[in-house]
Design an enzyme around this catalytic site. Sequence first.
Site, mmCIF file in Angstrom:
data_model
loop_
_atom_site.group_PDB
_atom_site.id
_atom_site.type_symbol
_atom_site.label_atom_id
_atom_site.label_comp_id
_atom_site.label_asym_id
_atom_site.label_seq_id
_atom_site.Cartn_x
_atom_site.Cartn_y
_atom_site.Cartn_z
ATOM 1 N N GLY A 12 0.812 -1.229 0.000
ATOM 2 C CA GLY A 12 0.000 0.000 0.000
ATOM 3 C C GLY A 12 0.838 1.267 0.000
ATOM 4 N N SER A 14 1.109 3.556 -2.411
ATOM 5 C CA SER A 14 0.739 4.635 -3.329
ATOM 6 C C SER A 14 0.482 5.937 -2.581
ATOM 7 C CB SER A 14 -0.492 4.233 -4.153
ATOM 8 O OG SER A 14 -1.581 3.988 -3.310
ATOM 9 N N SER A 15 0.211 5.875 -1.290
ATOM 10 C CA SER A 15 -0.062 7.106 -0.521
ATOM 11 C C SER A 15 0.083 6.821 0.975
ATOM 12 C CB SER A 15 -1.488 7.611 -0.816
ATOM 13 O OG SER A 15 -2.431 6.572 -0.615
ATOM 14 N N GLY A 16 -0.091 7.880 1.761
ATOM 15 C CA GLY A 16 -0.252 7.766 3.211
ATOM 16 C C GLY A 16 0.864 7.066 3.976
ATOM 17 N N LYS A 38 -1.352 -0.538 -8.596
ATOM 18 C CA LYS A 38 -0.967 0.003 -9.917
ATOM 19 C C LYS A 38 0.453 0.533 -9.832
ATOM 20 C CE LYS A 38 -5.544 1.195 -11.622
ATOM 21 N NZ LYS A 38 -6.508 1.772 -10.697
ATOM 22 N N ASP A 56 -2.033 -6.974 -5.683
ATOM 23 C CA ASP A 56 -3.364 -6.808 -5.097
ATOM 24 C C ASP A 56 -3.480 -7.883 -4.026
ATOM 25 O OD1 ASP A 56 -6.042 -6.902 -4.396
ATOM 26 O OD2 ASP A 56 -6.729 -6.398 -6.411
ATOM 27 N N SER A 130 -2.523 -1.797 12.160
ATOM 28 C CA SER A 130 -3.898 -1.902 12.640
ATOM 29 C C SER A 130 -4.436 -0.484 12.779
ATOM 30 C CB SER A 130 -3.897 -2.669 13.963
ATOM 31 O OG SER A 130 -5.168 -2.715 14.534
ATOM 32 N N TYR A 144 -15.111 -2.061 9.211
ATOM 33 C CA TYR A 144 -13.692 -1.656 9.254
ATOM 34 C C TYR A 144 -13.088 -1.954 10.622
ATOM 35 C CZ TYR A 144 -9.550 1.313 9.489
ATOM 36 O OH TYR A 144 -8.270 1.769 9.683
ATOM 37 N N SER A 147 -12.624 -5.520 11.351
ATOM 38 C CA SER A 147 -11.501 -6.113 10.595
ATOM 39 C C SER A 147 -10.193 -5.821 11.323
ATOM 40 C CB SER A 147 -11.462 -5.590 9.148
ATOM 41 O OG SER A 147 -10.955 -4.266 9.071
ATOM 42 N N LYS A 148 -10.097 -4.646 11.953
ATOM 43 C CA LYS A 148 -8.878 -4.327 12.708
ATOM 44 C C LYS A 148 -8.833 -5.121 14.023
ATOM 45 C CE LYS A 148 -7.010 -1.401 9.782
ATOM 46 N NZ LYS A 148 -5.816 -1.791 9.015
HETATM 47 N N1 LIG Z 1 -5.303 7.369 7.936
HETATM 48 C C1 LIG Z 1 -5.700 7.040 9.135
HETATM 49 O O1 LIG Z 1 -6.279 7.867 9.869
HETATM 50 C C2 LIG Z 1 -5.425 5.660 9.689
HETATM 51 C C3 LIG Z 1 -5.521 5.469 11.075
HETATM 52 C C4 LIG Z 1 -5.282 4.201 11.600
HETATM 53 C C5 LIG Z 1 -4.935 3.161 10.762
HETATM 54 N N2 LIG Z 1 -4.844 3.367 9.414
HETATM 55 C C6 LIG Z 1 -4.463 2.218 8.559
HETATM 56 O O2 LIG Z 1 -3.272 2.555 7.879
HETATM 57 C C7 LIG Z 1 -3.183 1.793 6.680
HETATM 58 C C8 LIG Z 1 -2.803 2.718 5.545
HETATM 59 O O3 LIG Z 1 -3.854 3.623 5.306
HETATM 60 P P1 LIG Z 1 -3.638 5.144 4.887
HETATM 61 O O4 LIG Z 1 -4.269 5.971 5.908
HETATM 62 O O5 LIG Z 1 -2.247 5.398 4.527
HETATM 63 O O6 LIG Z 1 -4.606 5.194 3.618
HETATM 64 P P2 LIG Z 1 -4.375 5.385 2.068
HETATM 65 O O7 LIG Z 1 -3.616 6.634 1.812
HETATM 66 O O8 LIG Z 1 -5.733 5.233 1.456
HETATM 67 O O9 LIG Z 1 -3.452 4.151 1.650
HETATM 68 C C9 LIG Z 1 -3.980 2.859 1.602
HETATM 69 C C10 LIG Z 1 -3.135 2.003 0.702
HETATM 70 O O10 LIG Z 1 -3.715 0.683 0.672
HETATM 71 C C11 LIG Z 1 -3.704 0.225 -0.664
HETATM 72 N N3 LIG Z 1 -4.727 -0.795 -0.920
HETATM 73 C C12 LIG Z 1 -6.049 -0.747 -0.680
HETATM 74 N N4 LIG Z 1 -6.622 -1.881 -1.072
HETATM 75 C C13 LIG Z 1 -5.628 -2.681 -1.561
HETATM 76 C C14 LIG Z 1 -5.581 -3.990 -2.108
HETATM 77 N N5 LIG Z 1 -6.679 -4.757 -2.270
HETATM 78 N N6 LIG Z 1 -4.392 -4.498 -2.497
HETATM 79 C C15 LIG Z 1 -3.276 -3.763 -2.370
HETATM 80 N N7 LIG Z 1 -3.259 -2.513 -1.876
HETATM 81 C C16 LIG Z 1 -4.432 -1.983 -1.484
HETATM 82 C C17 LIG Z 1 -3.898 1.465 -1.488
HETATM 83 O O11 LIG Z 1 -3.357 1.195 -2.753
HETATM 84 P P3 LIG Z 1 -4.074 1.496 -4.145
HETATM 85 O O12 LIG Z 1 -3.310 2.659 -4.707
HETATM 86 O O13 LIG Z 1 -3.833 0.252 -4.908
HETATM 87 O O14 LIG Z 1 -5.518 1.796 -3.881
HETATM 88 C C18 LIG Z 1 -3.083 2.489 -0.726
HETATM 89 O O15 LIG Z 1 -1.745 2.465 -1.148
HETATM 90 C C19 LIG Z 1 -4.524 1.101 6.504
HETATM 91 O O16 LIG Z 1 -4.414 -0.258 6.914
HETATM 92 C C20 LIG Z 1 -5.436 1.861 7.464
HETATM 93 O O17 LIG Z 1 -6.489 1.054 7.932
HETATM 94 C C21 LIG Z 1 -5.073 4.593 8.859
#
Ligand SMILES: NC(=O)c1ccc[n+]([C@@H]2O[C@H](COP(=O)([O-])OP(=O)(O)OC[C@H]3O[C@@H](n4cnc5c(N)ncnc54)[C@H](OP(=O)(O)O)[C@@H]3O)[C@@H](O)[C@H]2O)c1
Length: 279
Positions: A12, A14-16, A38, A56, A130, A144, A147-148
């Site tokens: 994952g 691509s961002s974040g 991608k 994926d 998580s 969601y 799942s966590k």
């Molecule tokens: N942001 C928050 O506030 C927060 C807080 C607590 C925990 N988290 C956790 O942190 C993790 C990262 O999230 P983020 O906040 O950085 O969000 P994000 O910017 O949306 O990044 C999520 C990443 O997951 C990838 N992804 C989603 N579905 C996928 C799949 N089926 N196969 C492969 N890659 C997939 C996306 O890739 P694509 O480009 O392919 O879509 C993207 O790179 C997640 O597990 C989220 O639950 C986030």
Amino acid sequence: MDLEGARCLVTGCSSGIGRATALALSHAGARVWASARKRESIAALETQGMQLVELDLTDAGGVSRAVSLVGRLDVLVNNAGYGLEGAIEEVGDEELFEQYNTNVFGPWRLCRAVLPGMRASGRGAIVNISSFGGEAPYPGIGAYRSSKFALEGFSWTLRLEVAHFGIRVLDVQPGLTESEFGKHMKRAKAMAPDNAYAPMHESAARAYLRMSPHALPPEAVADAIVAELRKDTGPLRLRVGEDAHRMVAAVRAGDEAYERYLVSELGFDWHRLEAVSSR
Ligand SMILES: NC(=O)c1ccc[n+]([C@@H]2O[C@H](COP(=O)([O-])OP(=O)(O)OC[C@H]3O[C@@H](n4cnc5c(N)ncnc54)[C@H](OP(=O)(O)O)[C@@H]3O)[C@@H](O)[C@H]2O)c1
């Protein structure tokens, strides 16, 4: 663990949080394989010296192929995931399966694929991203959060099973973090502005602002992970962010105390909406 030259796969990117973690590991001297669905979404990371992997998590064959391509790994960061909005009753089977397929079965598949190599080399670290939501339920995002919760149970169990092979499992619980998470969030098809749960969602959305008033930069989570990985041992959970600490403390005060906290401190007033809930 000495991260210089350590072989790390991060999902994952691509961002974040995933992207920030891949960069932080690379800056720490690790050899990083960055994955996303991608290739073009992570192309910029190649110029930073990382190898790119198209993956994926929901594709079991793709997971095995990707791990064989990368070869032996020292660190796996199971970061990829997304959120699904919807009351329990509003979430359909397919939506629920897709949520668990990405957030739980995906990391599980990856662990199964990398563990033989880690066991053979007698060292390794598995980092599961998580959320503090892995301990704290919240109305309107039960698919969601559950799942966590599942990921937390799996991480804790795995830690007990593989510690004697020299493999450490780290469960990361970030608070609200700046990323594309909100943009990627899905909504259950059954949600509707005039159905019985609409007032609950409105109340939950208002209270959410008090639960997590500020978002962390993703680099804060990434730096905390790198600092933790540099230690040879440590606890299961790594909590990052004031909201994560506060919410887990509220949960650990007990079930009833947590429910009172949601109402009295965060202002979740659904329980006072009996007239509406009987619609
Ligand atoms: N942001 C928050 O506030 C927060 C807080 C607590 C925990 N988290 C956790 O942190 C993790 C990262 O999230 P983020 O906040 O950085 O969000 P994000 O910017 O949306 O990044 C999520 C990443 O997951 C990838 N992804 C989603 N579905 C996928 C799949 N089926 N196969 C492969 N890659 C997939 C996306 O890739 P694509 O480009 O392919 O879509 C993207 O790179 C997640 O597990 C989220 O639950 C986030």
